[in-house]
Design a protein around this motif. Structure first.
Motif, short mmCIF file in Angstrom:
data_model
loop_
_atom_site.label_atom_id
_atom_site.label_comp_id
_atom_site.label_asym_id
_atom_site.label_seq_id
_atom_site.Cartn_x
_atom_site.Cartn_y
_atom_site.Cartn_z
N SER A 3 -10.17 41.61 8.19
CA SER A 3 -11.37 42.11 7.52
C SER A 3 -11.98 40.97 6.73
O SER A 3 -11.27 40.24 6.04
N THR A 4 -13.29 40.81 6.87
CA THR A 4 -13.99 39.77 6.13
C THR A 4 -15.22 40.38 5.47
O THR A 4 -15.69 41.44 5.88
N GLY A 5 -15.71 39.71 4.47
CA GLY A 5 -16.92 40.17 3.83
C GLY A 5 -17.20 39.43 2.55
O GLY A 5 -16.37 38.68 2.05
N SER A 6 -18.39 39.67 2.04
CA SER A 6 -18.77 39.08 0.76
C SER A 6 -19.36 40.16 -0.15
O SER A 6 -20.02 39.84 -1.13
N SER A 10 -15.05 44.05 -0.65
CA SER A 10 -14.19 42.91 -0.31
C SER A 10 -13.69 42.22 -1.56
O SER A 10 -12.52 41.85 -1.66
N SER A 13 -10.93 44.34 -3.23
CA SER A 13 -9.64 44.20 -2.53
C SER A 13 -8.97 42.89 -2.92
O SER A 13 -7.77 42.84 -3.17
N TRP A 14 -9.76 41.83 -2.95
CA TRP A 14 -9.24 40.52 -3.34
C TRP A 14 -8.72 40.56 -4.77
O TRP A 14 -7.62 40.09 -5.07
N TYR A 47 -4.33 38.12 1.65
CA TYR A 47 -5.65 38.27 1.04
C TYR A 47 -6.10 36.89 0.60
O TYR A 47 -5.33 36.17 -0.05
N ARG A 49 -9.66 34.09 -0.46
CA ARG A 49 -11.04 33.93 -0.92
C ARG A 49 -11.46 32.48 -0.71
O ARG A 49 -10.68 31.56 -0.95
N TYR A 54 -14.50 36.69 1.41
CA TYR A 54 -13.13 37.20 1.32
C TYR A 54 -12.62 37.52 2.71
O TYR A 54 -13.38 37.92 3.59
N CYS A 55 -11.32 37.35 2.89
CA CYS A 55 -10.69 37.65 4.17
C CYS A 55 -9.33 38.29 3.89
O CYS A 55 -8.58 37.81 3.05
N SER A 56 -9.05 39.34 4.61
CA SER A 56 -7.70 39.91 4.57
C SER A 56 -7.21 40.01 6.00
O SER A 56 -7.98 40.31 6.91
#
Length: 92
Positions: A3-6, A10, A13-14, A47, A49, A54-56
């Protein structure tokens, strides 16, 4: 699962992983993004950044012998999953 996002979700979660007081179960993972952490017991949840991205990365089914795809655990597995997030950051 990657899962990625900004977005705010996200980031939340980080923050939950980065600021976890459960230091027995969450450990820093160097070399992935600006900062990364992983679940120590399995290595199956990473997890990270990099800047505002962000990426998990997680391997589903670790507790289920029928769904277990690898015998690798701990830091070795976290390193492999972290490499996936590093590839996401490099592609950005």
């Amino acid at each position: 699962q990657i899962s990625t996002g900004s977005d705010r979700d996200s980031e939340m979660s980080w923050n939950a992983a980065a600021n976890s007081s459960d230091s027995v179960n969450i450990t820093d993972l160097p070399g992935v993004g600006d900062k990364a952490r992983y679940r120590t017991s399995t290595g199956g949840d990473v997890y990270s950044r990099k800047g505002k991205m962000y990426c998990s990365a997680g391997l589903l089914g670790l507790a289920d012998p029928q769904g277990d795809f690898t015998a690798t655990r701990g830091l070795a597995l976290a390193t492999k999953l972290g490499a996936l997030c590093s590839k996401v950051y490099a592609a950005k």
